[in-house]
Design an enzyme around this catalytic site. Structure first.
Site, PDB file in Angstrom:
ATOM      1  N   LYS A 188      -1.962  -1.501  -3.960  1.00  0.00           N
ATOM      2  CA  LYS A 188      -2.851  -0.343  -3.944  1.00  0.00           C
ATOM      3  C   LYS A 188      -2.026   0.925  -3.982  1.00  0.00           C
ATOM      4  O   LYS A 188      -1.091   1.027  -3.186  1.00  0.00           O
ATOM      5  CB  LYS A 188      -3.673  -0.410  -2.658  1.00  0.00           C
ATOM      6  N   SER A 236      -9.880   5.572  -5.146  1.00  0.00           N
ATOM      7  CA  SER A 236     -10.790   6.689  -5.407  1.00  0.00           C
ATOM      8  C   SER A 236     -10.234   7.664  -6.442  1.00  0.00           C
ATOM      9  O   SER A 236     -10.952   8.096  -7.341  1.00  0.00           O
ATOM     10  CB  SER A 236     -11.090   7.408  -4.090  1.00  0.00           C
ATOM     11  N   LYS A 282       0.851  -1.179   0.000  1.00  0.00           N
ATOM     12  CA  LYS A 282       0.000   0.000   0.000  1.00  0.00           C
ATOM     13  C   LYS A 282       0.883   1.224   0.000  1.00  0.00           C
ATOM     14  O   LYS A 282       1.630   1.481   0.943  1.00  0.00           O
ATOM     15  CB  LYS A 282      -0.887  -0.004   1.237  1.00  0.00           C
TER      16      LYS A 282
HETATM   17  C1  PBG Z   1      -6.506   3.701   4.910  1.00  0.00           C
HETATM   18  C2  PBG Z   1      -7.295   3.588   3.661  1.00  0.00           C
HETATM   19  C3  PBG Z   1      -7.065   4.339   2.507  1.00  0.00           C
HETATM   20  C4  PBG Z   1      -8.006   3.982   1.571  1.00  0.00           C
HETATM   21  C5  PBG Z   1      -8.778   2.972   2.135  1.00  0.00           C
HETATM   22  N1  PBG Z   1      -8.334   2.748   3.451  1.00  0.00           N
HETATM   23  C6  PBG Z   1      -5.990   5.268   2.172  1.00  0.00           C
HETATM   24  C7  PBG Z   1      -5.636   6.335   3.106  1.00  0.00           C
HETATM   25  O1  PBG Z   1      -6.494   7.176   3.444  1.00  0.00           O
HETATM   26  O2  PBG Z   1      -4.467   6.373   3.491  1.00  0.00           O
HETATM   27  C8  PBG Z   1      -8.126   4.608   0.220  1.00  0.00           C
HETATM   28  C9  PBG Z   1      -9.031   3.976  -0.762  1.00  0.00           C
HETATM   29  C10 PBG Z   1      -9.315   4.847  -1.919  1.00  0.00           C
HETATM   30  O3  PBG Z   1      -8.700   5.888  -2.139  1.00  0.00           O
HETATM   31  O4  PBG Z   1     -10.216   4.453  -2.677  1.00  0.00           O
HETATM   32  N2  PBG Z   1      -6.675   2.698   5.833  1.00  0.00           N
END
Ligand code: PBG
Length: 329
Positions: free
Chosen positions: A261, A287, A203
């Site tokens: 991700k 997103s 991630k």
């Molecule tokens: C963090 C988390 C994130 C997303 C899902 N869980 C990233 C973050 O804010 O660091 C992002 C998913 C997306 O952008 O669609 N636990």
């Protein structure tokens, strides 16, 4: 003169592009609804409200979530990953709400599994929706560093509460060290050895999470200097070998599925992980990837349907077995 001109050539790759039928026969990669997990935003109350930075994506109350699940199933999508919008009054420094059996997330899991047992539910395990500062763990007293082991202890409780609510898989997205092994042991010790773990192994500290943080109000607070940004735990976008190391640790610790991700900017990582492991590889089209495509399409600059298909195909072609995508339904 051009009519008579012939190359002396036996191999003509274009023979395989002659019409829809041949194209279909020779297509190497397919994306099917059964490959997809739909991320869903859940909230208390009634109705659904659209997320400004993610046109077409909504925060759903229970009713609206169940309708969305029905729609997903009708399109062949059989898996969801809920993310909660948590009221500010429930957030604190140690994310105590994260393991409340009656949290918005756990209630959503329960109600989906009750109504649609055939849907596979992936519960996100991370503290950021629940901490007052928006980080994925417990801050130390300098306010710039997350205390790893104390955070993992809370993640274990959170994972157990999600598994008890009925989640089929827990999906730790926090990037603390050792959390996969700790969660595995904690679930096993509590008789939940059948609950799987999808590890967010690679991630990255990406700029592409902006719209998600709008959607659940989890942007780290406190100004640019007070807190370290998420680079103290998420991976440096410049690194590939570090992702392989994280994934190897997660596999050793008992992960069932490994995830990369974001997806589109990290296709090389998907491809490398696919060769390095025999576990299924998931990729999260996050997103920002959704919103970039949507914004360009809304401006009439690209064709939405084609860009969407192409983005999913590319992720699959790179080696992903499973794709989390807001386009899933
Ligand atoms: C963090 C988390 C994130 C997303 C899902 N869980 C990233 C973050 O804010 O660091 C992002 C998913 C997306 O952008 O669609 N636990």
């Amino acid at each position: 003169m051009s009519a008579k001109f012939k190359l002396d050539m036996k191999k003509r790759p274009r023979r395989l592009r002659k019409g829809e039928s041949v194209l279909g026969l020779c297509q190497e990669t397919h994306v099917s609804p059964s490959d997809l997990i739909l991320p869903v935003f859940v909230k208390e109350g009634s109705g659904a409200d659209e997320i400004e930075s993610m046109p077409g994506v909504f925060r759903h109350s229970e009713d609206s979530l169940l309708k969305l699940c029905e729609k997903a199933l009708s399109k062949g999508v059989r898996a969801i990953a809920p993310f909660p919008l948590v009221d500010a009054s429930l957030k604190n420094e140690r994310a105590d709400e994260s393991f409340n059996p009656k949290s918005t997330a756990n209630m959503a899991i329960k109600s989906v599994k009750k109504r649609f047992p055939e849907i596979t539910v992936f519960a996100d395990i991370a503290l950021d929706p629940y901490t007052s500062h928006g980080h994925d763990g417990v801050l130390d007293n300098t306010g710039t560093w997350l205390i790893n082991d104390e955070t993992v202890e809370i993640l274990c409780k959170m994972a157990l509460s999600a598994a008890e609510a009925g989640a089929d898989f827990v999906a730790p997205s926090d990037m603390m060290d050792g959390r996969i092994g700790a969660i595995r042991s904690h679930l096993d010790a509590n008789g939940l050895e059948e609950t799987g773990i999808m590890a967010y192994s690679a991630k990255y500290a990406s700029a592409l999470y902006g719209p998600f943080r709008d959607a659940i109000g989890s942007a780290p607070k406190g100004g640019p200097k007070k807190y370290l940004d998420k680079r103290g735990y998420q991976l440096n976008p410049a690194n590939a070998r570090e992702a392989l190391r994280e994934a190897a640790l997660d596999e050793e610790e008992g992960a069932d599925i490994l995830m990369v991700k974001p997806a589109s900017f990290y296709l090389d990582i998907i491809s490398k992980l696919k060769s390095a492991s025999n576990l299924p590889i998931a990729a999260y089209q996050v997103s920002g990837e959704y919103s970039m495509i949507l914004a360009a399409a809304q401006n009439g600059w690209i064709d939405l349907e084609r860009a969407k298909q192409e983005s999913l195909l590319a992720i699959k072609r790179a080696g992903a077995d499973i794709i989390l995508s807001y386009f899933a339904v």
